[in-house]
Design a protein around this motif. Structure first.
Motif, PDB file in Angstrom:
ATOM      1  N   GLU A   1     -15.702 -70.945 -89.700  1.00  0.00           N
ATOM      2  CA  GLU A   1     -14.290 -70.110 -89.960  1.00  0.00           C
ATOM      3  C   GLU A   1     -13.921 -69.623 -88.669  1.00  0.00           C
ATOM      4  OE1 GLU A   1     -14.804 -67.802 -93.360  1.00  0.00           O
ATOM      5  OE2 GLU A   1     -15.720 -69.367 -94.633  1.00  0.00           O
ATOM      6  N   ILE A   2     -14.693 -68.836 -87.881  1.00  0.00           N
ATOM      7  CA  ILE A   2     -14.271 -68.154 -86.714  1.00  0.00           C
ATOM      8  C   ILE A   2     -14.706 -68.982 -85.704  1.00  0.00           C
ATOM      9  CG2 ILE A   2     -14.307 -65.962 -85.511  1.00  0.00           C
ATOM     10  CD1 ILE A   2     -13.235 -65.712 -88.203  1.00  0.00           C
TER      11      ILE A   2
ATOM     12  N   PHE B   1      -6.870 -56.542 -93.650  1.00  0.00           N
ATOM     13  CA  PHE B   1      -7.721 -57.534 -93.788  1.00  0.00           C
ATOM     14  C   PHE B   1      -8.327 -57.258 -95.479  1.00  0.00           C
ATOM     15  CE2 PHE B   1     -11.861 -59.268 -94.891  1.00  0.00           C
ATOM     16  CZ  PHE B   1     -11.880 -60.574 -94.611  1.00  0.00           C
TER      17      PHE B   1
ATOM     18  N   TYR C   1     -10.285 -59.339 -98.785  1.00  0.00           N
ATOM     19  CA  TYR C   1     -11.261 -60.544 -99.056  1.00  0.00           C
ATOM     20  C   TYR C   1     -10.489 -61.493-100.258  1.00  0.00           C
ATOM     21  CZ  TYR C   1     -14.800 -57.483 -96.812  1.00  0.00           C
ATOM     22  OH  TYR C   1     -15.444 -56.852 -95.900  1.00  0.00           O
TER      23      TYR C   1
ATOM     24  N   THR D   1     -16.421 -53.461 -93.732  1.00  0.00           N
ATOM     25  CA  THR D   1     -15.405 -54.254 -92.946  1.00  0.00           C
ATOM     26  C   THR D   1     -14.778 -53.746 -91.896  1.00  0.00           C
ATOM     27  OG1 THR D   1     -14.399 -54.444 -95.601  1.00  0.00           O
ATOM     28  CG2 THR D   1     -12.995 -55.012 -93.683  1.00  0.00           C
TER      29      THR D   1
ATOM     30  N   ASN E   1     -17.408 -55.373 -89.647  1.00  0.00           N
ATOM     31  CA  ASN E   1     -17.381 -57.005 -89.498  1.00  0.00           C
ATOM     32  C   ASN E   1     -16.054 -57.630 -88.641  1.00  0.00           C
ATOM     33  OD1 ASN E   1     -19.569 -57.186 -91.207  1.00  0.00           O
ATOM     34  ND2 ASN E   1     -18.559 -57.173 -92.738  1.00  0.00           N
ATOM     35  N   LEU E   2     -15.190 -56.758 -88.814  1.00  0.00           N
ATOM     36  CA  LEU E   2     -13.941 -57.470 -87.929  1.00  0.00           C
ATOM     37  C   LEU E   2     -14.166 -57.111 -86.441  1.00  0.00           C
ATOM     38  CD1 LEU E   2     -10.831 -55.963 -90.341  1.00  0.00           C
ATOM     39  CD2 LEU E   2     -11.831 -58.299 -90.254  1.00  0.00           C
TER      40      LEU E   2
ATOM     41  N   ARG F   1     -16.149 -59.738 -85.481  1.00  0.00           N
ATOM     42  CA  ARG F   1     -15.246 -61.008 -85.622  1.00  0.00           C
ATOM     43  C   ARG F   1     -16.357 -61.957 -86.512  1.00  0.00           C
ATOM     44  NH1 ARG F   1     -12.639 -64.856 -81.479  1.00  0.00           N
ATOM     45  NH2 ARG F   1     -11.545 -65.651 -83.313  1.00  0.00           N
TER      46      ARG F   1
ATOM     47  N   TYR G   1     -15.183 -61.629 -89.559  1.00  0.00           N
ATOM     48  CA  TYR G   1     -13.978 -61.986 -90.356  1.00  0.00           C
ATOM     49  C   TYR G   1     -12.833 -61.800 -89.128  1.00  0.00           C
ATOM     50  CZ  TYR G   1     -16.682 -61.522 -94.662  1.00  0.00           C
ATOM     51  OH  TYR G   1     -17.677 -61.579 -95.477  1.00  0.00           O
ATOM     52  N   GLU G   2     -11.626 -62.455 -89.704  1.00  0.00           N
ATOM     53  CA  GLU G   2     -10.595 -62.360 -88.660  1.00  0.00           C
ATOM     54  C   GLU G   2      -9.598 -61.534 -89.235  1.00  0.00           C
ATOM     55  OE1 GLU G   2     -10.641 -63.143 -85.418  1.00  0.00           O
ATOM     56  OE2 GLU G   2     -10.232 -65.226 -85.583  1.00  0.00           O
TER      57      GLU G   2
ATOM     58  N   GLN H   1      -6.160 -60.237 -90.514  1.00  0.00           N
ATOM     59  CA  GLN H   1      -5.135 -60.855 -91.135  1.00  0.00           C
ATOM     60  C   GLN H   1      -3.687 -60.338 -90.599  1.00  0.00           C
ATOM     61  OE1 GLN H   1      -6.005 -60.260 -95.163  1.00  0.00           O
ATOM     62  NE2 GLN H   1      -7.522 -61.950 -95.342  1.00  0.00           N
TER      63      GLN H   1
END
Length: 467
Positions: free
Chosen positions: A203-204, A227, A229, A261, A264-265, A268, A270-271, A273
């Protein structure tokens, strides 16, 4: 896990047994058919046409077998996950007296597996009678036609007998190939499940033209980052803050406020938004993932250890670390003493997820791992949450010494651990509600005052988000 174990085993069997068998038997069958054609092309056509009618049912059986095999492997994967969860939570199962419930769950799953295996066995067995019927019919027609020709002088008895002998010999590899076809369908179903996972893109991924991250100051900036979910639940909205070089910034707030979160960002996982996250002015999306994560040492409240030695777990992510460096990291994390008392010291196997150690011991190993990595930026997700009071003080002192000269981002559930932070960000509902030092927030922030009161009473993780 099932796709990487059971499916691979079925694929191996298909390659080593089915494919080799298909090649061998097909070549034998083609050679014997050539002999049959040499003896009499007319009788050969009759035999092949009759046997052709067996191909369609066998093909349909193969398709059905593939569906059954796919369902079987999916059910087996669910069963593997069910057993893993039960073994991981065996203490909870025993504490709640749920042994009978878990046994019944396992029994129901095993029954489903039995039904699927039984269906597969029936499908595999169905190919043989179909081929037998076609083979018998072909032989009967050939005997009738060849006998008629022998009586009327168009063929000799010797030619007829030699043709029948070649046909009977060709029947065995034909029957074998038909049986292997259903087994091949099972292997193909396993291959489909396996490659579905293997071919799944990450995904990343690195952007085209991504460059290695260069950390000179270790400053972190969040610029209007948002961001959420899946389903729009949780996450953060329009978050902006700046972490200066060698400073410590703490994130506090009730569960679900967005603290984890943010970390986590930053890593990376998660990306973002919307907005941008920068390290020393470099957008994290423009640098390689490996170089980005190499710049962080991460200690999570969810302790992750591997079924390996104590030494390997401490040195995880720090390839080439010397024995002295590993021991020094363990000493700073207040772990060397209990490690020395283990049966084999640093060579002791700690079991899956470190089950042979206590919660506090596991946490100290994860802290030692972060200390050994010696990264320029530290991420601490309540790193002392699993320690007793005496160990917490020792490790907290070690962490404070480690944080000197490094940029540190801390998630705190107990405000006593972050009172000396350079800045504390109070999150509520995915937004930064207040920011300041401990003293400033106690004087000006109603939300922080409430969290401080809850800390005195217990743990702010139990707090409800403030409207």
């Amino acid at each position: 896990i099932s796709r990487l174990t059971n499916d691979i085993m079925l694929m191996r069997q298909s390659v080593s047994q089915v494919f080799t068998g298909l090649i061998k038997e097909t070549l034998s069958m083609l050679a014997l058919i050539s002999v049959m054609i040499y003896q009499s092309w007319q009788m050969s056509v009759m035999a092949v046409v009759i046997l052709f009618f067996a191909i369609l049912p066998v093909y349909k059986l193969g398709r059905r077998m593939r569906k059954i095999a796919d369902a079987t492997q999916a059910q087996l994967g669910d069963f593997t996950g069910q057993l893993d969860a039960t073994f991981q939570g065996v203490r909870v199962v025993k504490a709640y007296g749920a042994e009978a419930y878990e046994i019944e769950r396992a029994r129901l799953t095993i029954r489903q597996l039995f039904k699927l295996y039984y269906k597969a066995s029936r499908v595999q067995s169905a190919a043989a009678p179909i081929v037998n019927a076609a083979g018998t019919s072909a032989i009967a027609v050939v005997i009738w036609y060849g006998g008629y020709g022998a009586v009327h002088g168009t063929t000799t008895a010797g030619d007829l007998l030699s043709f029948i002998a070649a046909m009977i010999m060709a029947y065995r590899p034909f029957k074998t190939v038909a049986g292997l076809t259903t087994q091949l369908s099972e292997g193909m179903a396993a291959a489909k499940r396996f490659f579905t996972v293997l071919d799944q893109p990450a995904e990343i991924q690195n952007r085209e033209g991504a460059v290695p991250l260069v950390v000179s100051q270790g400053e972190i900036s969040f610029e209007k980052v948002s961001f959420h979910y899946a389903g729009g639940h949780g996450g953060i909205s329009d978050v902006s803050f700046h972490v200066r070089r060698n400073s410590t910034v703490a994130l506090v707030g009730a569960s679900g406020a967005g603290k984890t979160t943010i970390m986590n960002l930053l890593l990376r996982f998660y990306e973002a938004q919307a907005g941008a996250i920068r390290i020393d002015g470099q957008d994290v999306r423009d640098v390689t993932i490996h170089s980005l994560r190499s710049a962080f040492a991460f200690v999570s409240q969810d302790i992750v250890l591997f079924d390996d030695t104590v030494r390997a777990n401490i040195a995880y992510g720090s390839a080439g670390a010397s024995e002295a460096e590993i021991i020094a990291a363990a000493q700073k994390a207040n772990a060397h003493e209990f490690i020395s008392q283990l049966p084999h010291g640093y060579d002791t196997m700690i079991g899956p997820s470190g089950v042979k150690l206590s919660g506090g011991q596991r946490q100290r190993l994860s802290i030692a791992r972060a200390i050994l990595k010696n990264a320029p930026i530290l991420l601490l997700d309540e790193a002392t949450s699993a320690l007793d009071t005496a160990s917490e003080r020792a490790v907290q002192a070690a962490l404070e010494a480690l944080m000197q000269g490094r940029t540190t981002l801390v998630i705190a559930h107990r405000l006593s651990t972050i009172q000396h932070a350079d800045c504390i960000l109070v999150l509520d509902g995915g937004r930064i509600a207040d920011a300041g030092t401990h003293a400033e927030l106690l004087a000006t922030s109603t939300l922080y005052q409430k969290l401080h009161q809850l800390t005195d009473a217990g743990d702010i993780r139990a707090a409800e988000p403030v409207a």
